[in-house]
Design a protein around this motif. Structure first.
Motif, PDB file in Angstrom:
ATOM      1  N   SER A 142      49.668  33.288  37.585  1.00  0.00           N
ATOM      2  CA  SER A 142      51.017  32.928  38.006  1.00  0.00           C
ATOM      3  C   SER A 142      51.111  31.622  38.777  1.00  0.00           C
ATOM      4  N   ILE A 143      50.009  31.219  39.419  1.00  0.00           N
ATOM      5  CA  ILE A 143      50.044  30.010  40.238  1.00  0.00           C
ATOM      6  C   ILE A 143      48.830  29.137  39.932  1.00  0.00           C
ATOM      7  N   GLY A 144      48.895  27.900  40.347  1.00  0.00           N
ATOM      8  CA  GLY A 144      47.767  27.000  40.148  1.00  0.00           C
ATOM      9  C   GLY A 144      46.735  27.166  41.251  1.00  0.00           C
ATOM     10  N   LEU A 145      45.504  27.435  40.876  1.00  0.00           N
ATOM     11  CA  LEU A 145      44.399  27.524  41.819  1.00  0.00           C
ATOM     12  C   LEU A 145      43.432  26.374  41.564  1.00  0.00           C
ATOM     13  N   SER A 152      41.563  30.667  34.981  1.00  0.00           N
ATOM     14  CA  SER A 152      43.020  30.711  34.918  1.00  0.00           C
ATOM     15  C   SER A 152      43.501  30.829  33.479  1.00  0.00           C
ATOM     16  N   MET A 153      42.858  30.086  32.580  1.00  0.00           N
ATOM     17  CA  MET A 153      43.189  30.201  31.155  1.00  0.00           C
ATOM     18  C   MET A 153      43.079  31.641  30.694  1.00  0.00           C
ATOM     19  N   SER A 154      41.971  32.272  31.060  1.00  0.00           N
ATOM     20  CA  SER A 154      41.715  33.626  30.558  1.00  0.00           C
ATOM     21  C   SER A 154      42.691  34.636  31.130  1.00  0.00           C
ATOM     22  N   LYS A 155      43.007  34.509  32.403  1.00  0.00           N
ATOM     23  CA  LYS A 155      43.899  35.482  33.027  1.00  0.00           C
ATOM     24  C   LYS A 155      45.351  35.244  32.637  1.00  0.00           C
TER      25      LYS A 155
END
Length: 254
Positions: A142-145, A152-155
């Motif tokens: 949902s947010i940029g980490l 992040s791509m996978s989730k």
């Protein structure tokens, strides 16, 4: 409330951390728990804990990235009322620090692994009149980490697969939701800190804990409690929803 008596639950990656907490709690609540675990010995530890508490459980040595293995295990189980897609791996690095091999490793477990279990279980649930699916996403959906490109791509894919399955199979009495944890204190976290910050373990643990506005990491058992609710009959009106369990990370970090 929140009984899973008579239900058959499949939990991937149930040998440690969040997956173990979910498996043990589901067993206590009456489910027959089938753990799909690459590390079979870790899975046996969870099974032993469930059985000692009076529950029923079995571990299946399985690589979730291998579709043939997943299908074979699910077919051997037969009936599946609840599926928890928990197995996953992490990766630290930006786009430039993520080579093709690292990208594929994360994709194969976190994305293809979820697809493989969904592909095997959904027809079984349809034939049995319905079921519940819970996928483990992340606040990274949902947010940029920073430095979490592949993860992040996978989730993000897990989140959108959740919505797609919820939409397509709502008429088959199949509910599908996901949970998005922030940092959870698991053995993986301790190992990550020890590997990357030797001699600074306590300092880094406190620093990572403080990124949650609530001031600490979650406990695996807290995530398991939310998973139990979402997989129980008490949550029968909930589908196609992502549940952050993040100590305020998404909304209050400003």
């Amino acid at each position: 409330m929140f009984s899973l008596s008579g239900k058959v639950a499949v939990v991937t990656g149930g040998g440690s951390g969040i997956g173990k907490a979910i498996s043990v709690l589901f067993g206590k609540q009456g489910a027959t728990v089938h753990i799909l675990e690459l590390n079979a010995s870790a899975g046996e530890s969870s099974v032993s804990e469930i059985i000692e508490a009076g529950g029923q459980a079995q571990v299946h040595a399985c690589d979730v990235s291998n579709q043939a293995q997943v299908s074979e295990v699910i077919n051997s189980i037969g009936k599946v009322d609840v599926l928890v897609n928990n197995a996953g791996i992490a990766h630290v690095g930006s786009l430039e620090n993520c080579d093709a091999d690292a990208f594929e490793r994360v994709y194969n477990v976190n994305v293809k692994g979820v697809y493989n279990t969904l592909y095997a279980v959904v027809p079984v649930m349809k034939a049995n009149g319905g079921g519940v699916i819970l996928n483990m996403a992340s606040i990274a959906s949902s947010i940029g980490l920073p430095d979490r490109f592949a993860y992040s791509m996978s989730k993000g894919a897990v989140l959108t697969m959740t919505l797609s399955v919820a939409k397509d199979y709502i008429k088959n009495n199949i509910r599908c939701n996901c949970i998005s944890p922030a940092r959870v204190h698991t053995p993986f976290v301790d190992g990550f800190i020890a590997k990357n910050y030797p001699g600074r373990e306590e300092e880094m643990f406190e620093k990572l804990s403080a990124t949650q506005p609530i001031g600490r990491m979650a406990k695996p058992e807290e995530v398991a409690a939310l998973a139990l609710y979402l997989c129980s009959d008490e949550a029968s009106f909930i589908t196609g929803t992502d549940y952050p369990i993040d100590g305020g990370f998404i909304r209050l970090n400003n």
